[in-house]
Design a protein around this motif. Structure first.
Motif, PDB file in Angstrom:
ATOM      1  N   ARG A   3       6.963   8.389  11.643  1.00 61.73           N
ATOM      2  CA  ARG A   3       7.366   8.748  10.286  1.00 61.73           C
ATOM      3  C   ARG A   3       8.824   8.351  10.069  1.00 61.73           C
ATOM      4  O   ARG A   3       9.661   8.537  10.932  1.00 61.73           O
ATOM      5  CB  ARG A   3       7.137  10.229  10.081  1.00 61.73           C
ATOM      6  N   ALA A   4       9.087   7.816   8.911  1.00 66.99           N
ATOM      7  CA  ALA A   4      10.416   7.300   8.583  1.00 66.99           C
ATOM      8  C   ALA A   4      11.192   8.301   7.747  1.00 66.99           C
ATOM      9  O   ALA A   4      10.623   9.029   6.931  1.00 66.99           O
ATOM     10  CB  ALA A   4      10.284   5.987   7.824  1.00 66.99           C
ATOM     11  N   ASP A   5      12.491   8.296   7.928  1.00 65.26           N
ATOM     12  CA  ASP A   5      13.391   9.083   7.087  1.00 65.26           C
ATOM     13  C   ASP A   5      13.688   8.340   5.789  1.00 65.26           C
ATOM     14  O   ASP A   5      14.082   8.944   4.803  1.00 65.26           O
ATOM     15  CB  ASP A   5      14.717   9.323   7.816  1.00 65.26           C
ATOM     16  N   LEU A   6      13.510   7.023   5.815  1.00 67.99           N
ATOM     17  CA  LEU A   6      13.875   6.188   4.679  1.00 67.99           C
ATOM     18  C   LEU A   6      12.939   4.992   4.578  1.00 67.99           C
ATOM     19  O   LEU A   6      12.694   4.315   5.568  1.00 67.99           O
ATOM     20  CB  LEU A   6      15.317   5.685   4.854  1.00 67.99           C
ATOM     21  N   ILE A   7      12.417   4.767   3.378  1.00 70.21           N
ATOM     22  CA  ILE A   7      11.690   3.534   3.066  1.00 70.21           C
ATOM     23  C   ILE A   7      12.422   2.889   1.891  1.00 70.21           C
ATOM     24  O   ILE A   7      12.640   3.529   0.862  1.00 70.21           O
ATOM     25  CB  ILE A   7      10.214   3.787   2.698  1.00 70.21           C
ATOM     26  N   VAL A   8      12.835   1.642   2.071  1.00 70.24           N
ATOM     27  CA  VAL A   8      13.489   0.876   1.018  1.00 70.24           C
ATOM     28  C   VAL A   8      12.582  -0.305   0.712  1.00 70.24           C
ATOM     29  O   VAL A   8      12.236  -1.067   1.613  1.00 70.24           O
ATOM     30  CB  VAL A   8      14.882   0.367   1.464  1.00 70.24           C
ATOM     31  N   ALA A   9      12.189  -0.447  -0.549  1.00 73.19           N
ATOM     32  CA  ALA A   9      11.231  -1.489  -0.913  1.00 73.19           C
ATOM     33  C   ALA A   9      11.740  -2.315  -2.091  1.00 73.19           C
ATOM     34  O   ALA A   9      12.199  -1.775  -3.086  1.00 73.19           O
ATOM     35  CB  ALA A   9       9.884  -0.859  -1.271  1.00 73.19           C
ATOM     36  N   ASN A  10      11.652  -3.616  -1.948  1.00 71.68           N
ATOM     37  CA  ASN A  10      11.926  -4.535  -3.048  1.00 71.68           C
ATOM     38  C   ASN A  10      10.645  -5.339  -3.220  1.00 71.68           C
ATOM     39  O   ASN A  10      10.533  -6.462  -2.763  1.00 71.68           O
ATOM     40  CB  ASN A  10      13.115  -5.437  -2.725  1.00 71.68           C
ATOM     41  N   LEU A  11       9.680  -4.712  -3.844  1.00 71.19           N
ATOM     42  CA  LEU A  11       8.356  -5.309  -4.017  1.00 71.19           C
ATOM     43  C   LEU A  11       8.295  -6.090  -5.324  1.00 71.19           C
ATOM     44  O   LEU A  11       9.130  -5.897  -6.209  1.00 71.19           O
ATOM     45  CB  LEU A  11       7.301  -4.193  -4.017  1.00 71.19           C
ATOM     46  N   PRO A  12       7.302  -6.947  -5.466  1.00 72.84           N
ATOM     47  CA  PRO A  12       7.141  -7.678  -6.736  1.00 72.84           C
ATOM     48  C   PRO A  12       6.941  -6.702  -7.895  1.00 72.84           C
ATOM     49  O   PRO A  12       6.141  -5.772  -7.792  1.00 72.84           O
ATOM     50  CB  PRO A  12       5.880  -8.506  -6.504  1.00 72.84           C
ATOM     51  N   TYR A  13       7.701  -6.902  -8.993  1.00 71.10           N
ATOM     52  CA  TYR A  13       7.545  -6.009 -10.150  1.00 71.10           C
ATOM     53  C   TYR A  13       7.545  -6.741 -11.493  1.00 71.10           C
ATOM     54  O   TYR A  13       7.468  -6.113 -12.546  1.00 71.10           O
ATOM     55  CB  TYR A  13       8.621  -4.920 -10.139  1.00 71.10           C
ATOM     56  N   VAL A  14       7.607  -8.054 -11.486  1.00 69.51           N
ATOM     57  CA  VAL A  14       7.567  -8.805 -12.746  1.00 69.51           C
ATOM     58  C   VAL A  14       6.149  -8.725 -13.313  1.00 69.51           C
ATOM     59  O   VAL A  14       5.162  -8.884 -12.583  1.00 69.51           O
ATOM     60  CB  VAL A  14       7.975 -10.280 -12.529  1.00 69.51           C
ATOM     61  N   VAL A  15       6.044  -8.464 -14.612  1.00 72.88           N
ATOM     62  CA  VAL A  15       4.752  -8.428 -15.297  1.00 72.88           C
ATOM     63  C   VAL A  15       4.148  -9.830 -15.240  1.00 72.88           C
ATOM     64  O   VAL A  15       4.827 -10.825 -15.540  1.00 72.88           O
ATOM     65  CB  VAL A  15       4.939  -7.957 -16.754  1.00 72.88           C
ATOM     66  N   ARG A  37       2.889   8.168   1.958  1.00 73.44           N
ATOM     67  CA  ARG A  37       3.076   9.564   2.387  1.00 73.44           C
ATOM     68  C   ARG A  37       2.937   9.766   3.892  1.00 73.44           C
ATOM     69  O   ARG A  37       3.779  10.423   4.501  1.00 73.44           O
ATOM     70  CB  ARG A  37       2.129  10.486   1.617  1.00 73.44           C
ATOM     71  N   PRO A  38       1.895   9.237   4.562  1.00 73.89           N
ATOM     72  CA  PRO A  38       1.787   9.464   6.006  1.00 73.89           C
ATOM     73  C   PRO A  38       2.934   8.846   6.814  1.00 73.89           C
ATOM     74  O   PRO A  38       3.190   9.271   7.939  1.00 73.89           O
ATOM     75  CB  PRO A  38       0.467   8.791   6.386  1.00 73.89           C
ATOM     76  N   ALA A  39       3.631   7.892   6.249  1.00 74.57           N
ATOM     77  CA  ALA A  39       4.734   7.229   6.957  1.00 74.57           C
ATOM     78  C   ALA A  39       6.083   7.883   6.682  1.00 74.57           C
ATOM     79  O   ALA A  39       7.079   7.497   7.271  1.00 74.57           O
ATOM     80  CB  ALA A  39       4.792   5.750   6.570  1.00 74.57           C
ATOM     81  N   LEU A  40       6.120   8.871   5.796  1.00 67.79           N
ATOM     82  CA  LEU A  40       7.381   9.524   5.443  1.00 67.79           C
ATOM     83  C   LEU A  40       7.530  10.854   6.177  1.00 67.79           C
ATOM     84  O   LEU A  40       6.586  11.642   6.246  1.00 67.79           O
ATOM     85  CB  LEU A  40       7.441   9.776   3.935  1.00 67.79           C
TER      86      LEU A  40
END
Length: 168
Positions: free
Chosen positions: A66-78, A116-119
């Motif tokens: 389990r991570a204390d921090l998840i930082v994500a820069n995922l695709p978000y352009v429509v 959730r399971p990874a946090l």
């Protein structure tokens, strides 16, 4: 790490290519495989080689612990906005690295459902988003994490830019 002691998952390789777990790349996306190769020497140089496992999977995938921090820069352009983007973007960036579906939020919403399971119980999830997606993502985050503190943070241009989900 696998011992459950906490850690961080970074969903971006620092070069504009999304990664999908602790320094992870897209499954089956050969154009992103270079991300793992690029990060391997860097983690060793910074003394983190024995503390970072580089894995290729889809979003959270087979991550254990389990991570204390998840930082994500995922695709978000429509998806429909892709043709209107500047040529310096569309001619040099892989479409799949930037487009996030019909609303642009589909991949981020999936991360919210699956993370959730990874946090850890006291943890933080941060995810870059488009400037018109804040309300939709706050709603999705509150559905996935009803007890979390959920907020959208603005960038320097005062536009919605980062979804923040704080647990515990």
């Amino acid at each position: 790490g696998d011992d459950g002691a906490g850690g961080a998952l970074n969903n971006h390789d620092g070069n504009g290519h999304p990664l999908d777990s602790p320094m992870l790349a897209d499954p089956g996306a050969d154009e992103h495989q270079h991300g793992i190769r690029r990060l391997t020497p860097g983690s060793a140089v910074h003394g983190a080689g024995g503390r970072i496992d580089l894995v290729q999977c889809d979003l959270i995938g087979p991550i254990r612990g389990r991570a204390d921090l998840i930082v994500a820069n995922l695709p978000y352009v429509v998806e429909a906005d892709w043709p209107a983007l500047a040529p310096e973007i569309t001619e040099h960036e892989p479409k799949g690295a930037l487009t996030g579906g019909a609303t642009g939020t589909e991949i981020i919403a999936r991360l919210l459902r699956e993370a959730r399971p990874a946090l850890a119980d006291r943890s933080l999830l941060l995810c870059e988003c488009g400037d018109t997606q804040g309300d939709r993502l706050i709603e999705a985050a509150r559905r996935a994490y009803p007890d979390a503190h959920v907020a959208i943070h603005k960038d320097l241009a005062d536009l919605d830019r980062v979804l923040r989900v704080a647990l515990g």
